[in-house]
Design an enzyme around this catalytic site. Structure first.
Site, mmCIF file in Angstrom:
data_model
loop_
_atom_site.group_PDB
_atom_site.id
_atom_site.type_symbol
_atom_site.label_atom_id
_atom_site.label_comp_id
_atom_site.label_asym_id
_atom_site.label_seq_id
_atom_site.Cartn_x
_atom_site.Cartn_y
_atom_site.Cartn_z
ATOM 1 N N GLU A 154 -19.240 -4.266 23.446
ATOM 2 C CA GLU A 154 -18.407 -5.460 23.595
ATOM 3 C C GLU A 154 -17.163 -5.429 22.714
ATOM 4 O OE1 GLU A 154 -22.612 -6.587 24.692
ATOM 5 O OE2 GLU A 154 -21.677 -5.565 22.986
ATOM 6 N N ARG B 208 -24.989 -19.426 34.883
ATOM 7 C CA ARG B 208 -25.873 -18.616 35.707
ATOM 8 C C ARG B 208 -26.549 -19.490 36.756
ATOM 9 N NH1 ARG B 208 -31.230 -15.653 33.392
ATOM 10 N NH2 ARG B 208 -31.941 -17.808 33.313
ATOM 11 N N ASP C 15 -34.399 -16.494 28.844
ATOM 12 C CA ASP C 15 -33.900 -15.479 27.916
ATOM 13 C C ASP C 15 -33.989 -15.944 26.465
ATOM 14 O OD1 ASP C 15 -33.342 -13.490 29.751
ATOM 15 O OD2 ASP C 15 -31.325 -14.229 30.148
ATOM 16 N N HIS D 98 -23.502 -16.973 31.695
ATOM 17 C CA HIS D 98 -24.711 -17.379 30.983
ATOM 18 C C HIS D 98 -24.316 -18.283 29.806
ATOM 19 C CE1 HIS D 98 -25.935 -14.046 33.425
ATOM 20 N NE2 HIS D 98 -27.214 -14.165 33.082
ATOM 21 N N HIS E 46 -30.032 -15.556 23.512
ATOM 22 C CA HIS E 46 -29.042 -15.424 24.573
ATOM 23 C C HIS E 46 -28.421 -16.769 24.971
ATOM 24 C CE1 HIS E 46 -30.511 -11.394 24.786
ATOM 25 N NE2 HIS E 46 -29.894 -11.113 25.920
ATOM 26 N N GLY F 153 -4.252 -3.774 11.282
ATOM 27 C CA GLY F 153 -4.650 -4.194 9.936
ATOM 28 C C GLY F 153 -6.158 -4.260 9.864
ATOM 29 N N PRO F 154 -6.807 -5.085 10.710
ATOM 30 C CA PRO F 154 -8.269 -4.993 10.818
ATOM 31 C C PRO F 154 -8.636 -3.598 11.330
ATOM 32 C CG PRO F 154 -7.458 -7.034 11.799
ATOM 33 C CD PRO F 154 -6.258 -6.176 11.538
ATOM 34 N N HIS G 103 -4.134 2.993 -3.607
ATOM 35 C CA HIS G 103 -4.297 2.516 -2.227
ATOM 36 C C HIS G 103 -3.502 1.232 -1.983
ATOM 37 C CE1 HIS G 103 -6.163 1.211 1.541
ATOM 38 N NE2 HIS G 103 -6.311 0.031 0.967
ATOM 39 N N HIS H 289 0.842 -1.196 0.000
ATOM 40 C CA HIS H 289 0.000 0.000 0.000
ATOM 41 C C HIS H 289 0.877 1.246 0.000
ATOM 42 C CE1 HIS H 289 -2.370 -3.299 1.666
ATOM 43 N NE2 HIS H 289 -3.454 -2.652 1.272
#
Length: 670
Positions: free
Chosen positions: A411, A519, A469, A461, A473, A117-118, A263, A29
């Site tokens: 998250e 749980r 749930d 959980h 879940h 990179g990600p 690029h 690049h």
């Protein structure tokens, strides 16, 4: 400091070391380095506190190239400023076993602070580094002894800021007022498909302003003095992180300037030569470095060493004034396993009653926190459910440096920020969420495994047994998905005592660990039955027969108790069953054949029981065994009813064993 012809030679050295490396490799690049070299030079030459001969000096400034596709620019910087990256490695860019891989890799190339990179990951890692700096300085520094006092800088791209991860991490950084975090935004408005306004027309500066950042603009990405002035101003904004929008031209100076074509492809011989001529740069040989550029940039070998020596003197003064704190600080920064009083880790007794492993984890985590002042972390708005709140240790906010982090419902950012805290050094960070939301974290956990980071995630959980749930879940495929990540250790303890052992393993283990917890309440095993090396070995014989077993029942987590109950029923029908608890499939598979055969004796059929997908178990049970699992989504209803409806009953396990033994007998007769 006014720009000079020497400054321009240094900038162009960076440009063409990068462009030559890409051309030599035939891939890479070049566009980003050609446009962003000026801002990188200003940061490294006029601001960055570092010692190339001591890349892990704890009080160095951190530099994150979040736009990791521009790795050739980072390698050019590292070489020019005197890191252990000889020119031969730039000539070996993107080749097998080189120190200059296609995207920067932490632990592989001296001076690379994180694997990027990600897109967006480096952005969030840098937030974690700045957070760690704030916590450590607030914990250990005194007015006379500033042990930790540095900035985290980074270059981020249009692509980074398109990723939702940067919005999550940016919002938290602004909320926390991380004033020592300064990012330069390489705003060239080009992505792979073309101009960014194909899909990206938001007012980025307004977004960051709304998130609590200090925002500036530099209209000319080649104006070194303007970039310097903006960074100076950003350093003065001590209560807010800073974003400096630097307007640049991708592929600057080439015939492909401001196009998507530059690029991710080499310029080609003709365009590279024309670009060099545009800048008055020698077209041959490749990898030309003017001697005065080396001399100028490698001044840092002296100044950096002087800065580190002065810091060492501060450490020695701190050692005299605060010997115990200094010992803790140095152990933490050197990455040594945290010390703690093992006898303070709880031991659980069967007579105390059943206990969810998430609750046992919470008690163990609290005990460890009482011993380890660098154990810091939090949850994605689920601490009461994950049992990860550290009582008595305050919260981490813009005006507080407590040990409880509040990541919010973020998250993905949580995972990447926690990794940044680990990368910084000095902390043992943890994070937490429901196991089904590991899907949101997976990219960050994958990179944590790639970087071999010491960090812990609490997943609660853990199965269909959470019941009401419902299937959204209830994890089904998640255990195997997490186990499939190389170098990531998944622990699913069967009871409170295995949970305590899992935490003790995680505290000392070098790589990333996920602890998967229930749980629902589970019976507590007699601690004498839980082998000392149960977690280290991955699996162990929990209950055996006096004679050669007819069958082995192999289970993890809550299903271990189902296996124990089934073994009792089988015993009543004169079928001898060995019960194996396997808290970690990966750890078990790393054991020598002798141990694995002791646990799972060849020739004895095995029935595996786990409330998740059956995929991934068959290599352990073999052709004459069976797997009781779940290759469908769960159901909404009371946990016990769901568990029973989907086949996790003593009768089903016993009937499966009888069927396996009958088939085996039929084969023997035939």
């Amino acid at each position: 400091m006014p720009s000079s012809s020497l400054d321009e030679r240094c900038v162009n050295t960076l440009r063409f070391l990068a462009a030559d490396a890409v051309e030599e490799a035939g891939s890479g690049h070049p566009g980003m380095p050609l446009g962003a070299a000026p801002m990188a030079y200003v940061l490294w030459d006029r601001f960055l506190k570092h010692n190339p001969n001591s890349p892990e000096w704890p009080n160095r400034d951190r530099f994150v190239l979040s736009a990791g596709h521009g790795s050739a620019l980072l390698y050019a910087l590292l070489h020019l400023y005197g890191y252990d990256l000889p020119l031969a490695e730039l000539k070996n860019f993107r080749q097998l076993h080189s120190k200059t891989p296609g995207h920067p890799e932490y632990g592989h190339t001296p001076g690379v602070e994180t694997t990027t990179g990600p897109l967006g990951q480096g952005f969030a890692n840098g937030v974690g580094m700045a957070l760690a700096e704030r916590y450590l300085s607030g914990t250990f520094n005194t007015k006379e002894h500033p042990l930790i006092d540095h900035y985290t800088y980074g270059i981020v791209s249009d692509g980074d800021l398109m990723e939702g991860l940067s919005a999550e991490a940016g919002a938290l950084a602004g909320h926390l007022g991380l004033g020592k975090l300064i990012y330069l935004y390489d705003q060239n408005c080009i992505s792979i498909e073309g101009e960014t306004d194909l899909a990206f027309t938001e007012r980025v500066a307004s977004r960051f302003d709304a998130q609590g950042w200090h925002v500036q603009h530099v209209e000319d990405g080649n104006a070194l003095d303007d970039i310097e002035a903006a960074v100076d101003t950003a350093q003065d904004a001590t209560e807010r992180p800073s974003l400096i929008c630097v307007h640049t031209h991708i592929g600057y100076g080439s015939s492909q300037q401001d196009t998507a074509g530059v690029h991710g492809s080499p310029l080609g011989d003709d365009d590279l030569a024309a670009t060099k001529e545009h800048f008055g740069w020698p077209t041959e040989p490749r990898f030309h470095v003017p001697e005065d550029a080396y001399e100028h940039c490698r001044r840092v070998l002296r100044t950096g060493a002087e800065q580190e020596t002065a810091w060492q003197e501060t450490v020695e003064a701190y050692r005299e004034a605060h010997p115990d704190s200094c010992r803790l600080f140095l152990r933490a920064m050197e990455g040594e396993a945290p010390e703690y009083e093992a006898e303070q880790v709880p031991t659980f007794q069967p007579e105390d009653g059943s206990l969810a492993t998430r609750n046992a984890s919470g008690e163990t985590l609290q005990a460890l926190a009482d011993n380890i002042c660098t154990l810091v972390g939090g949850s994605a708005d689920l601490a009461p459910s994950n049992k990860t709140h550290l009582e008595g240790y305050g919260t981490f906010q813009a005006d507080q440096t407590g040990r409880n982090l509040h990541f919010g419902v973020r998250e993905h950012a949580m995972g990447a920020i926690t990794s940044g805290m680990s990368l910084h050094g000095g902390l043992l960070p943890f994070d937490a969420t429901f196991f089904t939301f590991s899907d949101y974290m997976r990219p960050a956990l994958r990179l944590a495994a790639l970087m071999d980071l010491h960090r812990v995630t609490v997943f609660t959980h853990d199965s269909i047994a959470i019941g009401e749930d419902g299937p959204t879940h209830q994890p089904v495929e998640h255990l195997m998905a997490m186990r499939s990540i190389p170098n990531y250790t998944v622990l699913r303890p069967a009871d409170a005592n295995e949970t305590a052992a899992a935490w003790q393993f995680a505290v000392k283990h070098d790589g990333p660990v996920g602890i998967v917890l229930t749980r629902q309440d589970l019976p507590v095993l007699d601690p004498a039955r839980v082998q000392d090396d149960a977690i280290e070995r991955g699996a162990y014989v929990l209950q055996d027969t006096n004679e050669q077993p007819d069958v082995v029942l192999l289970a993890t987590g809550s299903e271990v108790h189902l296996a124990l109950d089934a073994a009792a029923t089988l015993d009543a029908s004169d079928r001898r069953a060995r019960v194996i608890s396997m808290p970690s499939m990966e750890r078990f598979e790393e054991q020598p054949d002798s141990y694995r055969h002791d646990v799972l004796p060849p020739g004895v059929p095995t029935v595996a029981v786990e409330a998740g997908t059956t995929r991934g178990w068959h290599h352990l049970v073999g052709d004459d065994g069976a797997v009781i699992g779940l290759d469908r989504f769960g159901l909404s209803g009371p946990g016990e009813a769901v568990y029973e409806e989907l086949g996790f009953t003593v009768d089903h396990v016993v009937n499966t064993v009888h069927a396996v033994l009958k088939d085996r007998a039929s084969l023997a007769v035939s």
